[in-house]
Design a protein around this motif. Structure first.
Motif, PDB file in Angstrom:
ATOM      1  N   VAL A 116       3.058   5.839  -5.913  1.00 37.29           N
ATOM      2  CA  VAL A 116       2.620   5.989  -7.308  1.00 37.29           C
ATOM      3  C   VAL A 116       1.539   7.064  -7.407  1.00 37.29           C
ATOM      4  O   VAL A 116       1.534   7.887  -8.331  1.00 37.29           O
ATOM      5  CB  VAL A 116       2.106   4.639  -7.854  1.00 37.29           C
ATOM      6  N   PHE A 117       0.628   7.072  -6.434  1.00 35.78           N
ATOM      7  CA  PHE A 117      -0.420   8.091  -6.421  1.00 35.78           C
ATOM      8  C   PHE A 117       0.198   9.486  -6.303  1.00 35.78           C
ATOM      9  O   PHE A 117      -0.270  10.443  -6.937  1.00 35.78           O
ATOM     10  CB  PHE A 117      -1.374   7.820  -5.258  1.00 35.78           C
ATOM     11  N   SER A 125       0.831  -1.209   0.000  1.00 30.09           N
ATOM     12  CA  SER A 125       0.000   0.000   0.000  1.00 30.09           C
ATOM     13  C   SER A 125       0.866   1.260   0.000  1.00 30.09           C
ATOM     14  O   SER A 125       0.483   2.280  -0.588  1.00 30.09           O
ATOM     15  CB  SER A 125      -0.929   0.000   1.212  1.00 30.09           C
ATOM     16  N   LEU A 126       2.038   1.188   0.635  1.00 30.98           N
ATOM     17  CA  LEU A 126       2.959   2.318   0.609  1.00 30.98           C
ATOM     18  C   LEU A 126       3.457   2.579  -0.813  1.00 30.98           C
ATOM     19  O   LEU A 126       3.608   3.736  -1.232  1.00 30.98           O
ATOM     20  CB  LEU A 126       4.135   2.046   1.556  1.00 30.98           C
ATOM     21  N   TYR A 181       1.673  14.601  -8.968  1.00 33.02           N
ATOM     22  CA  TYR A 181       2.730  15.469  -9.500  1.00 33.02           C
ATOM     23  C   TYR A 181       2.508  15.734 -10.990  1.00 33.02           C
ATOM     24  O   TYR A 181       2.639  16.869 -11.460  1.00 33.02           O
ATOM     25  CB  TYR A 181       4.081  14.821  -9.249  1.00 33.02           C
ATOM     26  N   ARG A 182       2.163  14.707 -11.737  1.00 29.19           N
ATOM     27  CA  ARG A 182       1.939  14.876 -13.176  1.00 29.19           C
ATOM     28  C   ARG A 182       0.775  15.832 -13.428  1.00 29.19           C
ATOM     29  O   ARG A 182       0.826  16.668 -14.342  1.00 29.19           O
ATOM     30  CB  ARG A 182       1.665  13.520 -13.837  1.00 29.19           C
ATOM     31  N   ALA A 234       9.964  13.849 -16.710  1.00 25.92           N
ATOM     32  CA  ALA A 234      10.256  14.264 -15.339  1.00 25.92           C
ATOM     33  C   ALA A 234       9.623  13.307 -14.337  1.00 25.92           C
ATOM     34  O   ALA A 234      10.231  12.959 -13.314  1.00 25.92           O
ATOM     35  CB  ALA A 234       9.748  15.698 -15.110  1.00 25.92           C
ATOM     36  N   ALA A 235       8.403  12.848 -14.609  1.00 31.05           N
ATOM     37  CA  ALA A 235       7.727  11.913 -13.702  1.00 31.05           C
ATOM     38  C   ALA A 235       8.457  10.576 -13.649  1.00 31.05           C
ATOM     39  O   ALA A 235       8.562   9.961 -12.579  1.00 31.05           O
ATOM     40  CB  ALA A 235       6.285  11.706 -14.151  1.00 31.05           C
ATOM     41  N   VAL A 236       8.980  10.122 -14.793  1.00 27.29           N
ATOM     42  CA  VAL A 236       9.722   8.861 -14.812  1.00 27.29           C
ATOM     43  C   VAL A 236      10.977   8.963 -13.952  1.00 27.29           C
ATOM     44  O   VAL A 236      11.299   8.046 -13.168  1.00 27.29           O
ATOM     45  CB  VAL A 236      10.090   8.472 -16.264  1.00 27.29           C
ATOM     46  N   CYS A 237      11.718  10.064 -14.078  1.00 23.59           N
ATOM     47  CA  CYS A 237      12.956  10.219 -13.294  1.00 23.59           C
ATOM     48  C   CYS A 237      12.660  10.295 -11.805  1.00 23.59           C
ATOM     49  O   CYS A 237      13.352   9.666 -10.981  1.00 23.59           O
ATOM     50  CB  CYS A 237      13.700  11.475 -13.747  1.00 23.59           C
ATOM     51  N   ILE A 238      11.609  11.036 -11.438  1.00 21.30           N
ATOM     52  CA  ILE A 238      11.236  11.109 -10.021  1.00 21.30           C
ATOM     53  C   ILE A 238      10.781   9.743  -9.525  1.00 21.30           C
ATOM     54  O   ILE A 238      11.125   9.315  -8.409  1.00 21.30           O
ATOM     55  CB  ILE A 238      10.129  12.170  -9.826  1.00 21.30           C
ATOM     56  N   ASN A 239      10.033   9.036 -10.353  1.00 22.93           N
ATOM     57  CA  ASN A 239       9.574   7.702  -9.970  1.00 22.93           C
ATOM     58  C   ASN A 239      10.749   6.751  -9.769  1.00 22.93           C
ATOM     59  O   ASN A 239      10.755   5.935  -8.846  1.00 22.93           O
ATOM     60  CB  ASN A 239       8.635   7.160 -11.046  1.00 22.93           C
ATOM     61  N   PHE A 240      11.780   6.874 -10.610  1.00 25.76           N
ATOM     62  CA  PHE A 240      12.956   6.008 -10.463  1.00 25.76           C
ATOM     63  C   PHE A 240      13.681   6.302  -9.149  1.00 25.76           C
ATOM     64  O   PHE A 240      14.118   5.383  -8.457  1.00 25.76           O
ATOM     65  CB  PHE A 240      13.907   6.216 -11.647  1.00 25.76           C
TER      66      PHE A 240
END
Length: 967
Positions: free
Chosen positions: A551-552, A545-546, A557-558, A584-590
């Motif tokens: 991801v949420f 859930s974390l 952010y997007r 930008a979202a992909v890099c932050i997600n990584f």
């Protein structure tokens, strides 16, 4: 029964006639008197050595103490003449339906009978030199006397106060028959090394206790007339192959020592039957890996205090009595002299030059030598990794073909042409404040890039990869069975594991009798076990859930950033604000993924310890499963969001759905959502592989460089012994091969689960694995201490996880093709609503008009922007002038039904093909299955013949009549 037979009596023996139980394939192999005299002197020296008291020198900084131990007199069965070695030679005839492989023997040919004539003396010299190389390569660091081999190293600090425990432990080790020698470190005055050597008698005693299988006869193989003709054909094709250029990927076998035991029948070692076994040299009879494994077995079962649970080196390391225990490397991995002219200095040097060096990236792996040096468990890992890498080659080729098919047909795509020519079609704003109307042809580049991954070959490639995953796993099972046969693991059973110290300390008051050992041991009540499992499962769901929460957060952010990027000052970002938002979202997600991985490892460690697993293997399996679940969800949750949720619930112009009634949900690009999915997969896969490779090699390199730098500052001209160099290397990580398998299994998921959206994933995986094999090899050979050569027959829990990923891949690829891509809408339009639906001109493109059909109309006056006319958006809704404006059209429901039908048909078809292929490919090849059964029979017969021969020799010596069968 007496075992002392004079050499003269042996040389006068005549060949024993075959009994009715004799096997035709067994060769007559009486020894020459010259080789027997050499063997006799060898074993006589062993006898004298075993009778003499053993001297153990403890070298310390203050003084040297002498400790004398007497060998157990009950082991007098070992004191036998080496002339008994002749008893392993059976005198049996040959049959025309059997062929004997003794001509290819790698041991001294003088041990064969006169029938085996040496035709090429140069070949004989080559074989002898190979034996010499075997002896050199199997050597390692020695005691001070230059004779006793160091089999294990213990390390402790002199300032540690656990002296009594160490002293008791070391005395008990000597009582068990081990030899110890202490030596202080050169670079640090606080470090003390204890070198351990296991003598021949003790080695034999524990090899018998552990039922270690050792070679006792060269193999012979059954052949019939058909196989003989096949053999002639193979010889013919071999000649043709020799005329062709040599395969550069094949290793030069002449550079490797002959591994005799791989071509011999083996049986459980027995001191009473020592004359059965092929003992050319007692120093090389047991490999270094076997010697280290036996010593570790003794270290794990030696007491250091009174008490049932006060046993084992691991507990002593946990309480700080010792700080390390490891088998030493066999020497340096580099040499000042070239290996081609001077040969290898040791097996480690040979592995580096022929395997771990980066220049050998295109060569096959020397799996037999890896297994000999590191053990079967690590050998199986590299065998699996090599097999996986090799199987990626056809997948990468097909994926590349699908990509190039899209590249070459990109300009001919009807959809791309219509989008690029749509200069008068305006798309509705994709955000509320800063977005304006956008011409459809502005998406021309995105449409062409999307076509690279979403074309006619996508469905074929998805089906191919689902079948590929099944073929890969089924053929790996066959490959594993061949390796377990070659490495003599067919009848190996893992010995009963010792309990974990934490389990013993927790449940020592509750005991039950172990049904295997028959001894009382601590027991975990069922209620306590269920409670702890529920808490652990709750922790797992909390961590998942974390991940979903993270991801949420990226989704929010997007939504927030896309408005800012749409009005950004830089023209490039303002023009391609959707691409900038996704990147930008992909890099932050990584970054979030990497940070959460650090937390997951600690939490998984705590949850696994909370369960109190009984044994180490149970702990490893539980920990591995948690780490896989955490990291799999962590890596793939954002990809699942983009694939199945992005742009699905946005509503329509004038009635958009908003998050918290504030942020409008993100829509897909006019060319579709597949380009976002490809970007997400490509960036995460590429960056994660670079990060993993740095952490696997770069981090240990930096640590080892710093250790060497500190040593050089502390000493000047003194030479560092091998064991101290090993001590300064990094230990193998606490979880063993778990991190290596986890990395590859997660990559396997990337390669199969969403491969329909990213056909280049197998190619990236292949390139990474070519580097990964040499990187892991370099790390094991040069940067890590030598791990304990453990045995294993498979890759453990990871095989079940791989099969689960294969099943999940079929489901996800079906949904990606049906929902994420535009394959189904194009299919429905082509056969229901397009030009071909009415069977008009067959030469006309059936997708003509598809783009206009897939876009709905919206009245701009309803937006309140002061503009009139119509804008278009991706959906199948009624136009403003219809009786039911903005409601779903009949075509929408047709497409939805087609999508559901495709998912059902695709899954059943692929699962059926997978099951059929799995049925066709047995886990064990038929020929191997028959060979295993036959060899079991042969081993029994050879044991019978050897015992009969030995009994007849005893009867001749005593003057009793000789029988050719058992009395």
């Amino acid at each position: 029964v007496s075992m002392n037979i004079s050499k003269s009596e042996i040389t006068k023996e005549t060949s024993l006639k075959p009994s009715r139980r004799s096997l035709p394939c067994l060769a007559q192999s009486y020894a020459y008197s010259k080789s027997l005299s050499q063997s006799t002197s060898l074993f006589q020296s062993t006898e004298s050595e075993s009778q003499a008291p053993t001297s153990i020198t403890l070298i310390s900084t203050d003084k040297a103490e002498q400790v004398n131990t007497e060998e157990n007199k009950n082991d007098s069965v070992l004191r036998c003449s080496f002339a008994d070695l002749s008893d392993f030679c059976l005198a049996l005839g040959k049959d025309k339906d059997y062929t004997d492989e003794a001509e290819h023997a790698t041991y001294d040919r003088s041990r064969l009978i006169n029938d085996f004539v040496i035709k090429d003396k140069s070949e004989f010299k080559t074989k002898l030199s190979k034996n010499d190389m075997n002896y050199i390569a199997s050597s390692g660091p020695l005691f001070k006397d230059g004779k006793k081999r160091i089999d294990y190293i213990l390390v402790y600090r002199k300032t540690n106060i656990q002296y009594d425990k160490r002293n008791t432990f070391e005395k008990n080790l000597r009582a068990e028959g081990l030899m110890l020698e202490k030596e202080p470190a050169i670079a640090s005055h606080d470090i003390m090394f204890i070198k351990i050597h296991i003598p021949w008698d003790t080695l034999c005693k524990y090899a018998e206790r552990l039922n270690i299988r050792m070679p006792f006869r060269k193999k012979c193989y059954y052949t019939d007339g058909r196989s003989k003709s096949m053999g002639r054909m193979q010889t013919y094709f071999r000649r043709i192959k020799n005329w062709m250029a040599q395969n550069p990927m094949v290793l030069d076998k002449s550079a490797f020592p002959d591994l005799e035991e791989s071509d011999c029948y083996t049986g459980p070692f027995s001191r009473a039957r020592i004359h059965h076994f092929i003992i050319n040299n007692k120093d090389t009879f047991f490999s270094n890996a076997t010697r280290s494994r036996i010593v570790y077995h003794m270290l794990e079962r030696t007491k250091y205090e009174n008490g049932i649970s006060k046993v084992g080196i691991r507990k002593l390391i946990n309480n700080g009595s010792y700080i390390a225990a490891f088998p030493p490397h066999e020497g340096a991995y580099k040499s000042s002299q070239p290996i081609k002219t001077h040969g290898p200095q040791n097996n480690r040097h040979l592995l580096y030059e022929r395997w771990a060096r980066w220049g050998m990236w295109y060569k096959h792996q020397p799996l037999d030598l890896i297994r000999l040096y590191f053990g079967e468990k690590i050998g199986l890992y590299f065998a699996w990794l090599g097999w996986y890498t090799g199987m990626l080659i056809p997948a990468a080729i097909v994926g590349l073909c699908v990509f190039f098919y899209g590249l070459f047909t990109m300009n001919k795509s009807q959809v791309s042409q219509e989008i690029c020519k749509a200069t008068e079609v305006f798309m509705c704003p994709l955000c509320d404040k800063n977005c304006s109307l956008q011409r459809l042809n502005d998406s021309c580049i995105y449409a062409k890039v999307t076509y690279l991954f979403d074309n006619g070959g996508t469905v074929f490639f998805a089906i191919f990869m689902a079948i590929w995953a099944t073929v890969f796993l089924e053929f790996w099972k066959r490959r594993r069975s061949i390796l377990t046969y070659t490495w003599d693991l067919i009848e190996w059973e893992e010995e009963e594991e010792t309990l974990r110290p934490q389990f013993e300390a927790k449940y020592y008051k509750m005991e039950i009798v172990n049904p295997i050992t028959g001894k009382p041991e601590p027991h975990q009540p069922s209620s306590d076990k269920v409670t702890r499992l529920l808490v652990s499962v709750s922790g797992i769901f909390f961590m998942i859930s974390l991940v979903i929460t993270a991801v949420f957060g990226v989704v929010v952010y997007r939504l927030v950033v896309m408005e800012q990027f749409a009005s950004f000052k830089w023209n490039f970002i303002k023009q391609y604000w959707q691409f900038a938002t996704s990147a930008a979202a992909v890099c932050i997600n990584f970054i979030i993924i990497m940070l959460l991985n650090l937390a997951y490892e600690k939490i998984a460690y705590l949850l696994t310890n909370l369960e109190y697993p009984r044994t180490e293997s149970e702990w490893e399996n539980s920990f591995a499963l948690k780490m896989f679940l955490f990291q799999f969800v962590n890596l793939n949750s954002s990809i699942f969001y983009i694939a199945f949720f992005l742009g699905r619930f946005v509503g329509h112009p004038g009635k958009y759905n908003k998050l918290f009634d504030r942020w409008r949900l993100e829509e897909c690009h006019p060319s579709g959502c597949l380009i976002d999915l490809c970007l997400q997969m490509g960036v995460i896969m590429f960056l994660k592989q670079i990060w993993n490779n740095f952490m696997e090699l770069g981090y240990p390199l930096i640590q080892n460089w710093w250790s060497r730098h500190k040593i050089k500052r502390g000493i000047h001209d003194a030479s560092i012994p091998q064991w101290e160099n090993d001590w300064n290397l990094q230990p193998m990580n606490l979880h063993g091969l778990m991190d290596e398998y986890l990395e590859m299994v997660l990559q396997f998921g990337f390669t199969t689960i969403f491969v329909a959206a990213f056909p280049l994933a197998p190619l990236l995986a292949l390139l990474n694995n070519i580097i990964e094999i040499r990187l892991d090899a370099y790390k094991f050979v040069t940067q890590w201490r030598r791990p304990l050569p453990a045995r294993a027959t498979d890759i453990g829990i990871w095989l079940g996880i791989l099969e689960g990923i294969g099943i999940l891949a079929v489901i996800t690829n079906a949904f990606v093709i049906a929902i994420t891509s535009d394959y189904i809408p194009r299919f429905v339009y082509e056969y229901k609503y397009g030009p071909c639906a009415n069977h008009v001109e067959p030469s006309e493109n059936c997708l003509k008009g598809y783009v206009n059909n897939s876009l709905s109309f919206f009245d701009l006056s309803e937006l309140g922007m002061g503009k009139s006319g119509y804008c278009r958006y991706r959906d199948y809704r009624g136009p403003p002038w219809s009786s039911k404006p903005y409601e779903f059209t009949l075509q929408y429901w047709h497409i939805l039904a087609a999508r559901l039908a495709f998912i059902i048909v695709f899954e059943h078809l692929v699962f059926g093909i997978k099951s059929f292929i799995a049925y066709l490919i047995p886990d064990v090849p038929k020929g191997l299955h028959d060979r295993i059964r036959r060899e079991k029979y042969l081993v029994q017969e050879m044991m019978y013949e050897a015992e009969l021969e030995h009994l007849q020799q005893q009867r001749r010596k005593s003057g009793q009549p000789v029988h050719h069968e058992w009395p």
